[in-house]
Write an enzyme that holds these catalytic residues in place. Sequence first.
Site, PDB file in Angstrom:
ATOM      1  N   ARG A 173       0.885  -1.112   0.141  1.00 13.17           N
ATOM      2  CA  ARG A 173       0.137   0.054  -0.217  1.00 13.17           C
ATOM      3  C   ARG A 173       0.989   1.297   0.060  1.00 13.17           C
ATOM      4  O   ARG A 173       0.587   2.206   0.734  1.00 13.17           O
ATOM      5  CB  ARG A 173      -0.916   0.067   1.091  1.00 13.17           C
ATOM      6  CG  ARG A 173      -2.053  -1.138   1.461  1.00 13.17           C
ATOM      7  CD  ARG A 173      -2.978  -1.169   0.209  1.00 13.17           C
ATOM      8  NE  ARG A 173      -4.103  -1.909   0.279  1.00 13.17           N
ATOM      9  CZ  ARG A 173      -4.086  -3.277  -0.016  1.00 13.17           C
ATOM     10  NH1 ARG A 173      -2.880  -3.747  -0.725  1.00 13.17           N
ATOM     11  NH2 ARG A 173      -5.188  -3.830   0.165  1.00 13.17           N
ATOM     12  N   SER A 263     -10.226  -0.534   3.631  1.00  9.04           N
ATOM     13  CA  SER A 263      -9.318  -0.700   4.796  1.00  9.04           C
ATOM     14  C   SER A 263      -8.793   0.448   5.468  1.00  9.04           C
ATOM     15  O   SER A 263      -8.329   1.170   4.704  1.00  9.04           O
ATOM     16  CB  SER A 263      -8.403  -1.620   4.902  1.00  9.04           C
ATOM     17  OG  SER A 263      -8.691  -3.092   4.124  1.00  9.04           O
ATOM     18  N   GLU A 359      -4.416   3.657   6.511  1.00 11.19           N
ATOM     19  CA  GLU A 359      -3.964   3.566   4.918  1.00 11.19           C
ATOM     20  C   GLU A 359      -4.354   4.674   4.337  1.00 11.19           C
ATOM     21  O   GLU A 359      -3.684   5.147   3.292  1.00 11.19           O
ATOM     22  CB  GLU A 359      -4.807   2.296   4.594  1.00 11.19           C
ATOM     23  CG  GLU A 359      -4.212   1.675   3.363  1.00 11.19           C
ATOM     24  CD  GLU A 359      -5.245   0.844   2.814  1.00 11.19           C
ATOM     25  OE1 GLU A 359      -5.349   1.023   1.568  1.00 11.19           O
ATOM     26  OE2 GLU A 359      -5.417  -0.343   3.305  1.00 11.19           O
TER      27      GLU A 359
HETATM   28  N1  EPU Z   1     -10.424 -10.309  10.856  1.00 12.95           N
HETATM   29  C1  EPU Z   1     -11.140 -10.572  12.033  1.00 12.95           C
HETATM   30  N2  EPU Z   1     -12.158  -9.637  12.373  1.00 12.95           N
HETATM   31  C2  EPU Z   1     -12.424  -8.737  11.550  1.00 12.95           C
HETATM   32  C3  EPU Z   1     -11.892  -8.620  10.523  1.00 12.95           C
HETATM   33  C4  EPU Z   1     -10.694  -9.537   9.886  1.00 12.95           C
HETATM   34  O1  EPU Z   1     -10.930 -11.661  12.914  1.00 12.95           O
HETATM   35  O2  EPU Z   1     -13.274  -7.775  11.927  1.00 12.95           O
HETATM   36  C5  EPU Z   1      -9.732 -11.688  10.636  1.00 12.95           C
HETATM   37  C6  EPU Z   1     -10.449 -12.453   9.302  1.00 12.95           C
HETATM   38  O3  EPU Z   1     -11.047 -13.384   9.869  1.00 12.95           O
HETATM   39  C7  EPU Z   1      -9.180 -12.694   8.589  1.00 12.95           C
HETATM   40  C8  EPU Z   1      -8.067 -11.817   8.995  1.00 12.95           C
HETATM   41  O4  EPU Z   1      -8.453 -11.098   9.796  1.00 12.95           O
HETATM   42  O5  EPU Z   1      -8.596 -14.244   9.138  1.00 12.95           O
HETATM   43  C9  EPU Z   1      -7.872 -11.018   7.553  1.00 12.95           C
HETATM   44  O6  EPU Z   1      -9.215 -10.457   7.346  1.00 12.95           O
HETATM   45  P1  EPU Z   1      -9.617 -10.207   5.615  1.00 12.95           P
HETATM   46  O7  EPU Z   1      -9.347 -11.550   4.842  1.00 12.95           O
HETATM   47  O8  EPU Z   1     -10.823  -9.722   5.598  1.00 12.95           O
HETATM   48  O9  EPU Z   1      -8.434  -9.286   5.047  1.00 12.95           O
HETATM   49  P2  EPU Z   1      -7.668  -8.071   5.505  1.00 12.95           P
HETATM   50  O10 EPU Z   1      -6.137  -8.430   6.093  1.00 12.95           O
HETATM   51  O11 EPU Z   1      -8.542  -7.277   6.595  1.00 12.95           O
HETATM   52  C10 EPU Z   1      -6.752  -7.236   3.621  1.00 12.95           C
HETATM   53  C11 EPU Z   1      -7.022  -6.037   2.810  1.00 12.95           C
HETATM   54  C12 EPU Z   1      -8.032  -5.732   1.869  1.00 12.95           C
HETATM   55  C13 EPU Z   1      -8.054  -6.892   0.867  1.00 12.95           C
HETATM   56  C14 EPU Z   1      -8.138  -8.027   1.643  1.00 12.95           C
HETATM   57  C15 EPU Z   1      -8.300  -9.238   0.715  1.00 12.95           C
HETATM   58  C16 EPU Z   1      -5.166  -4.406   3.744  1.00 12.95           C
HETATM   59  C17 EPU Z   1      -5.116  -3.337   4.673  1.00 12.95           C
HETATM   60  N3  EPU Z   1      -6.316  -4.573   3.577  1.00 12.95           N
HETATM   61  O12 EPU Z   1      -7.746  -7.196   4.271  1.00 12.95           O
HETATM   62  O13 EPU Z   1      -7.808  -4.351   1.238  1.00 12.95           O
HETATM   63  O14 EPU Z   1      -9.392  -6.685   0.107  1.00 12.95           O
HETATM   64  O15 EPU Z   1      -6.954  -8.247   2.491  1.00 12.95           O
HETATM   65  O16 EPU Z   1      -7.210  -9.240   0.134  1.00 12.95           O
HETATM   66  O17 EPU Z   1      -4.017  -5.151   3.213  1.00 12.95           O
HETATM   67  C18 EPU Z   1      -8.089  -2.083   1.383  1.00 12.95           C
HETATM   68  O18 EPU Z   1      -6.840  -2.171   1.171  1.00 12.95           O
HETATM   69  O19 EPU Z   1      -8.930  -1.154   1.176  1.00 12.95           O
HETATM   70  C19 EPU Z   1      -8.712  -3.506   1.249  1.00 12.95           C
HETATM   71  C20 EPU Z   1     -10.229  -3.651   1.369  1.00 12.95           C
END
Ligand code: EPU
Length: 363
Positions: A173, A263, A359
Amino acid sequence: MGAQCDNPAMLVEKNVPLQAFNTFHIVAKAHTLVRISSEADVQDLLADPGLGSADKFVLGGGSNIVLAGDVKPVVLKVEVTGRRLVQETAKHFIVEAGAGENWHDFVTWTLAQGYPGLENMALIPGTVGAAPVQNVGAYGVELQDRFESLDAVDLHTGQVFTLNAAQCAFGYRDSVFKHGATASTGGAAGDHQALGLKGRALILRVRFALPKAWKAVLGYADIDKKMAEQGCTEPTAQQLYGWVCDIRRAKLPDPQVIGNAGSFFKNPTVTADQCADIIARDPKVVHYRLADGSVKLAAGWLIDSCGWKGKSVGQAGVYEKQALVLVNRGGATGGEVMTLAKAIQTSVYERFGILLEPEPVVV
Ligand code: EPU
């Protein structure tokens, strides 16, 4: 609302409401807004005696900004359009899009044309020109994996220049466009290696190298779940695109309905020792080991485990289905969003000793 300035070709609008131009739908105004549809528009602007030397702010799809108040620098609203196949090499389709094109529409178009490769990044809000700034990414693919080059215009000199991936200095990012110039350097924006380009470059067009030998990028938990559910082991690009859209629609708020900027924090990276420390206290912490030995933690999990899901400060809230996403429950101010963000940072820091980094760019 618009008033003509010295240059008849350039429409300068005053006191423009920005609510519709930022996906958080924060109420704020641009003191001055100029629409940019080509490099010539930038050159006209720079030649303008009043606006040429004024501070400027480049606005893309407004999907990664928090407006803390009215915007005093001249807002340049990028509206460069066009999408085309530029070249076919032995291994790639080189496809170009204007910076003002909607990102998701562009992804959909590439697939319809038979150029797969962007499907994991379907439905990311924003414009093509904003995508390299934060090196957007989702489900195992980042923009830098498909990037070929981009054209930008130097807002100081009007000079158009081209950058390749290395020159964009992509990170998680992150890119050269998010960093300011260092005091010890000077020169034109083309000397990008010595300079951060924050506030200096307006991206005009972006080119992508989409592999002819397309291979699905899998291995992400949510995608694997879809494959298992459908008993599918070799999805097509179109199937992956559909799944990514379904996953995002189920988890992330649609900015057209609930204002948000995706995010709100980056997933932090810690050392193996720091992670072991956290695991000892919170065995369930979601973490991913990286090749260099460090560990990435799921910021959403950290925030969630501090009890933030569904909480609010004024009209700014934490999304019920994904704690990493802050939302506008209706009429939130930038101040409310930032107060909520700071409260989240404090509680995560107090519990885990980790300072979450926002972010979006605060304007
Ligand atoms: N999780 C929780 N509680 C929550 C949210 C997440 O326990 O409220 C856990 C989920 O269960 C999972 C882990 O955290 O085990 C990761 O969550 P998720 O797969 O939703 O992905 P993320 O790491 O929260 C990142 C990117 C997203 C992207 C997704 C999918 C960043 C900051 N965010 O989110 O990007 O869509 O992976 O690849 O890297 C963005 O940048 O705006 C964005 C949406």
